[in-house]
Design an enzyme around this catalytic site. Structure first.
Site, short mmCIF file in Angstrom:
data_model
loop_
_atom_site.label_atom_id
_atom_site.label_comp_id
_atom_site.label_asym_id
_atom_site.label_seq_id
_atom_site.Cartn_x
_atom_site.Cartn_y
_atom_site.Cartn_z
N HIS A 33 72.02 26.17 -9.98
CA HIS A 33 71.22 25.02 -9.57
C HIS A 33 71.95 24.33 -8.41
O HIS A 33 73.12 23.97 -8.55
CB HIS A 33 71.10 24.01 -10.72
CG HIS A 33 70.43 24.52 -11.96
ND1 HIS A 33 69.11 24.26 -12.25
CD2 HIS A 33 70.91 25.27 -12.99
CE1 HIS A 33 68.81 24.82 -13.42
NE2 HIS A 33 69.88 25.44 -13.89
N CYS B 30 62.35 40.20 -16.45
CA CYS B 30 62.49 38.78 -16.77
C CYS B 30 61.76 37.94 -15.72
O CYS B 30 61.37 38.43 -14.65
CB CYS B 30 63.97 38.38 -16.88
SG CYS B 30 64.75 37.81 -15.36
N HIS C 248 71.59 32.08 -12.61
CA HIS C 248 71.08 31.21 -11.53
C HIS C 248 72.01 30.02 -11.36
O HIS C 248 72.59 29.54 -12.33
CB HIS C 248 69.64 30.75 -11.80
CG HIS C 248 69.44 30.15 -13.16
ND1 HIS C 248 69.30 30.93 -14.29
CD2 HIS C 248 69.37 28.87 -13.58
CE1 HIS C 248 69.13 30.15 -15.35
NE2 HIS C 248 69.19 28.88 -14.95
N ASN D 120 74.37 27.23 -16.07
CA ASN D 120 74.44 27.13 -17.53
C ASN D 120 74.52 28.54 -18.09
O ASN D 120 73.67 29.37 -17.79
CB ASN D 120 73.20 26.42 -18.08
CG ASN D 120 73.06 25.00 -17.56
OD1 ASN D 120 74.04 24.28 -17.46
ND2 ASN D 120 71.86 24.61 -17.19
N CYS E 78 63.31 37.96 -12.28
CA CYS E 78 63.11 39.26 -11.63
C CYS E 78 61.68 39.35 -11.09
O CYS E 78 61.46 39.90 -10.00
CB CYS E 78 63.40 40.40 -12.61
SG CYS E 78 65.17 40.75 -12.82
P1 5GP Z 1 68.39 26.74 -17.04
O1 5GP Z 1 67.82 25.74 -18.04
O2 5GP Z 1 68.26 28.15 -17.57
O3 5GP Z 1 69.75 26.41 -16.56
O4 5GP Z 1 67.47 26.62 -15.76
C1 5GP Z 1 66.23 27.26 -15.65
C2 5GP Z 1 65.48 26.54 -14.56
O5 5GP Z 1 64.42 27.37 -14.14
C3 5GP Z 1 64.87 25.20 -15.00
O6 5GP Z 1 65.38 24.17 -14.16
C4 5GP Z 1 63.37 25.43 -14.83
O7 5GP Z 1 62.71 24.28 -14.34
C5 5GP Z 1 63.31 26.57 -13.83
N1 5GP Z 1 62.15 27.43 -13.97
C6 5GP Z 1 61.69 28.02 -15.11
N2 5GP Z 1 60.60 28.77 -14.87
C7 5GP Z 1 60.37 28.67 -13.53
C8 5GP Z 1 59.37 29.23 -12.66
O8 5GP Z 1 58.49 29.98 -13.07
N3 5GP Z 1 59.45 28.90 -11.34
C9 5GP Z 1 60.42 28.08 -10.86
N4 5GP Z 1 60.40 27.81 -9.54
N5 5GP Z 1 61.38 27.54 -11.64
C10 5GP Z 1 61.35 27.83 -12.95
ZN ZN Z 2 66.07 39.16 -14.24
#
Ligand code: 5GP
Ligand code: ZN
Length: 110
Positions: free
Chosen positions: A98, A2, A96, A83, A5
């Site tokens: 935030h 992913c 993850h 989330n 990862c």
């Molecule tokens: P989710 O929406 O799953 O709670 O949060 C995913 C977070 O990962 C989003 O805030 C998005 O901006 C961040 N994100 C997605 N792809 C990447 C990436 O390739 N690099 C970084 N640094 N953040 C990412």
């Molecule tokens: Zn992963």
């Protein structure tokens, strides 16, 4: 593998904020606040909904690191959010947390 990862493995570049044996923290690519850091376990866990009692030490450690990183970022106030699942806004299927701060955050919980 992913996307997170791959970030942990260094195959996709990221701005590292903290790393140890079990967790990795890096700046969100699309920050929603002046400080917006993602804290992730190195072990692939899909979402908070997959956590069990056996992950208690790991999750406790993540929050301890969140507090340490927030202090290092100069944040007196901050928010930690995870989330779990598509309808909750999860877009990356690797657990993850935030860590956000640096501005007044809205009171909205949903
Ligand atoms: P989710 O929406 O799953 O709670 O949060 C995913 C977070 O990962 C989003 O805030 C998005 O901006 C961040 N994100 C997605 N792809 C990447 C990436 O390739 N690099 C970084 N640094 N953040 C990412
Ligand atoms: Zn992963």
């Amino acid at each position: 593998m992913c996307i997170f990862c791959k970030i942990i493995a260094g195959e996709i570049p990221s701005t590292k904020v903290y790393e140890d044996e079990t967790i990795y923290a890096f700046r969100d690519i699309n920050p929603q606040a002046p400080t917006h850091i993602l804290i992730v376990p190195k072990r692939h866990i899909a979402r908070a909904g997959e956590l069990t009692e056996a992950d208690g030490v790991l999750v406790g450690h993540i929050f301890a690191v969140a507090a340490q990183v927030a202090k290092a970022e100069g944040l007196e106030s901050f928010r930690v959010v995870t989330n779990s699942g598509k309808d909750a806004g999860q877009t990356v299927n690797h657990l993850h947390f935030h860590l956000m701060g640096g501005r007044v955050l809205s009171n909205a919980m949903v």
